[in-house]
Design a protein around this motif. Sequence first.
Motif, PDB file in Angstrom:
ATOM      1  N   ILE A   1      -2.544  17.867   1.631  1.00  0.00           N
ATOM      2  CA  ILE A   1      -3.214  19.135   1.963  1.00  0.00           C
ATOM      3  C   ILE A   1      -2.241  20.304   1.758  1.00  0.00           C
ATOM      4  N   ARG A   2      -1.022  20.140   2.228  1.00  0.00           N
ATOM      5  CA  ARG A   2      -0.023  21.213   2.046  1.00  0.00           C
ATOM      6  C   ARG A   2       0.245  21.469   0.558  1.00  0.00           C
ATOM      7  N   ARG A   3       0.338  20.380  -0.200  1.00  0.00           N
ATOM      8  CA  ARG A   3       0.558  20.517  -1.647  1.00  0.00           C
ATOM      9  C   ARG A   3      -0.587  21.294  -2.282  1.00  0.00           C
ATOM     10  N   GLY A   4      -1.817  20.930  -1.922  1.00  0.00           N
ATOM     11  CA  GLY A   4      -2.985  21.616  -2.473  1.00  0.00           C
ATOM     12  C   GLY A   4      -3.031  23.086  -2.094  1.00  0.00           C
ATOM     13  N   MET A   5      -2.596  23.407  -0.884  1.00  0.00           N
ATOM     14  CA  MET A   5      -2.548  24.807  -0.440  1.00  0.00           C
ATOM     15  C   MET A   5      -1.510  25.577  -1.270  1.00  0.00           C
TER      16      MET A   5
ATOM     17  N   THR B   1       1.713   6.678  -6.854  1.00  0.00           N
ATOM     18  CA  THR B   1       0.555   7.463  -7.257  1.00  0.00           C
ATOM     19  C   THR B   1       0.795   8.952  -7.017  1.00  0.00           C
ATOM     20  N   THR B   2       1.370   9.276  -5.866  1.00  0.00           N
ATOM     21  CA  THR B   2       1.665  10.669  -5.526  1.00  0.00           C
ATOM     22  C   THR B   2       2.642  11.279  -6.526  1.00  0.00           C
ATOM     23  N   LYS B   3       3.672  10.520  -6.882  1.00  0.00           N
ATOM     24  CA  LYS B   3       4.669  11.017  -7.836  1.00  0.00           C
ATOM     25  C   LYS B   3       4.061  11.226  -9.226  1.00  0.00           C
ATOM     26  N   ALA B   4       3.125  10.368  -9.603  1.00  0.00           N
ATOM     27  CA  ALA B   4       2.531  10.436 -10.945  1.00  0.00           C
ATOM     28  C   ALA B   4       1.499  11.559 -11.084  1.00  0.00           C
ATOM     29  N   ALA B   5       0.934  12.008  -9.972  1.00  0.00           N
ATOM     30  CA  ALA B   5      -0.127  13.020 -10.017  1.00  0.00           C
ATOM     31  C   ALA B   5       0.434  14.400 -10.325  1.00  0.00           C
ATOM     32  N   THR B   6      -0.256  15.134 -11.164  1.00  0.00           N
ATOM     33  CA  THR B   6       0.210  16.469 -11.548  1.00  0.00           C
ATOM     34  C   THR B   6      -0.210  17.549 -10.551  1.00  0.00           C
ATOM     35  N   ASN B   7      -1.174  17.220  -9.667  1.00  0.00           N
ATOM     36  CA  ASN B   7      -1.603  18.177  -8.645  1.00  0.00           C
ATOM     37  C   ASN B   7      -2.254  17.424  -7.491  1.00  0.00           C
TER      38      ASN B   7
ATOM     39  N   ASN C   1       0.830  -1.203   0.000  1.00  0.00           N
ATOM     40  CA  ASN C   1       0.000   0.000   0.000  1.00  0.00           C
ATOM     41  C   ASN C   1       0.869   1.259   0.000  1.00  0.00           C
ATOM     42  N   GLU C   2       1.926   1.254   0.790  1.00  0.00           N
ATOM     43  CA  GLU C   2       2.840   2.401   0.838  1.00  0.00           C
ATOM     44  C   GLU C   2       3.489   2.632  -0.525  1.00  0.00           C
ATOM     45  N   CYS C   3       3.964   1.564  -1.142  1.00  0.00           N
ATOM     46  CA  CYS C   3       4.590   1.685  -2.470  1.00  0.00           C
ATOM     47  C   CYS C   3       3.601   2.230  -3.496  1.00  0.00           C
ATOM     48  N   GLY C   4       2.386   1.690  -3.480  1.00  0.00           N
ATOM     49  CA  GLY C   4       1.353   2.144  -4.415  1.00  0.00           C
ATOM     50  C   GLY C   4       1.013   3.610  -4.222  1.00  0.00           C
ATOM     51  N   CYS C   5       0.888   4.039  -2.965  1.00  0.00           N
ATOM     52  CA  CYS C   5       0.573   5.443  -2.678  1.00  0.00           C
ATOM     53  C   CYS C   5       1.709   6.362  -3.105  1.00  0.00           C
TER      54      CYS C   5
ATOM     55  N   LEU D   1      -5.455  12.762  -5.023  1.00  0.00           N
ATOM     56  CA  LEU D   1      -6.531  12.155  -4.225  1.00  0.00           C
ATOM     57  C   LEU D   1      -7.411  11.231  -5.060  1.00  0.00           C
ATOM     58  N   PHE D   2      -7.737  11.650  -6.273  1.00  0.00           N
ATOM     59  CA  PHE D   2      -8.546  10.788  -7.138  1.00  0.00           C
ATOM     60  C   PHE D   2      -7.786   9.512  -7.503  1.00  0.00           C
ATOM     61  N   ARG D   3      -6.488   9.631  -7.747  1.00  0.00           N
ATOM     62  CA  ARG D   3      -5.673   8.448  -8.081  1.00  0.00           C
ATOM     63  C   ARG D   3      -5.590   7.483  -6.892  1.00  0.00           C
ATOM     64  N   ILE D   4      -5.380   8.021  -5.699  1.00  0.00           N
ATOM     65  CA  ILE D   4      -5.296   7.166  -4.505  1.00  0.00           C
ATOM     66  C   ILE D   4      -6.638   6.472  -4.267  1.00  0.00           C
ATOM     67  N   MET D   5      -7.727   7.206  -4.494  1.00  0.00           N
ATOM     68  CA  MET D   5      -9.039   6.596  -4.315  1.00  0.00           C
ATOM     69  C   MET D   5      -9.259   5.473  -5.314  1.00  0.00           C
ATOM     70  N   THR D   6      -8.847   5.671  -6.551  1.00  0.00           N
ATOM     71  CA  THR D   6      -8.969   4.618  -7.562  1.00  0.00           C
ATOM     72  C   THR D   6      -8.153   3.400  -7.146  1.00  0.00           C
ATOM     73  N   LEU D   7      -6.964   3.659  -6.612  1.00  0.00           N
ATOM     74  CA  LEU D   7      -6.077   2.591  -6.151  1.00  0.00           C
ATOM     75  C   LEU D   7      -6.752   1.762  -5.056  1.00  0.00           C
ATOM     76  N   ASN D   8      -7.456   2.435  -4.146  1.00  0.00           N
ATOM     77  CA  ASN D   8      -8.045   1.751  -2.988  1.00  0.00           C
ATOM     78  C   ASN D   8      -9.490   1.307  -3.170  1.00  0.00           C
TER      79      ASN D   8
END
Length: 197
Positions: free
Chosen positions: A121-125, A61-67, A54-58, A72-79
């Motif tokens: 959250i910090r990234r989104g801010m 996913t975080t690295k692949a996301a552009t924002n 799960n940690e590896c997948g997250c 969050l949508f990618r992590i939700m799809t993963l889970n």
Amino acid sequence: MTEAFRLFCRRGIKSVSMDDIALQLAMSKKTLYKWFENKDELVQAVIRLHLQANECGCEETTKAATNAVEELFRIMTLNKKLFSQLHPSVFYDLQKYHPGAWNLFNAHKMNFILATVKANIRRGMEEGLFRADLDVEVMSRLRLAQIELVFNPNIFPPDQFNVGEVQLKCLEHFMLGIATLKGHKLINEYKQVTEEE
């Protein structure tokens, strides 16, 4: 161990015996006991392996996301698939019958998951997608509580609610609550929704 994890997800941990696991793995129970002294040891190993995956997948996913919203949508799809296949008794079984594995899960939740939510959250801010006045500590713990709440059978009886769908709705509600106008527009793009202003 992947097969054991699937059995636990499908039927709950308590209802799966070492015989069931040996049968699923196409090995003798004696061979299984060469690797694991008892079911509790096996459950801990299975949970540890799942949490590492799960940690590896997250992280990927975080690295692949552009924002932050896409993350969050990618992590939700993963889970989502896991959540929809998870037997409602898994967390209860862990807590009551396998305290070592439950402690592993709680440590993962309070360390890795909490840190991941805070970073998002910090990234989104920083990206202007989430409000600048957010209390990151409070909001990240609120999100953690939201994730757990969905598994409470008194609030969301499993015969009436799909856990994966409820998790998605909770995530959307959370995102919309912390998003700026720019963030709302992006969320709607990902959801392919048009709202009147």
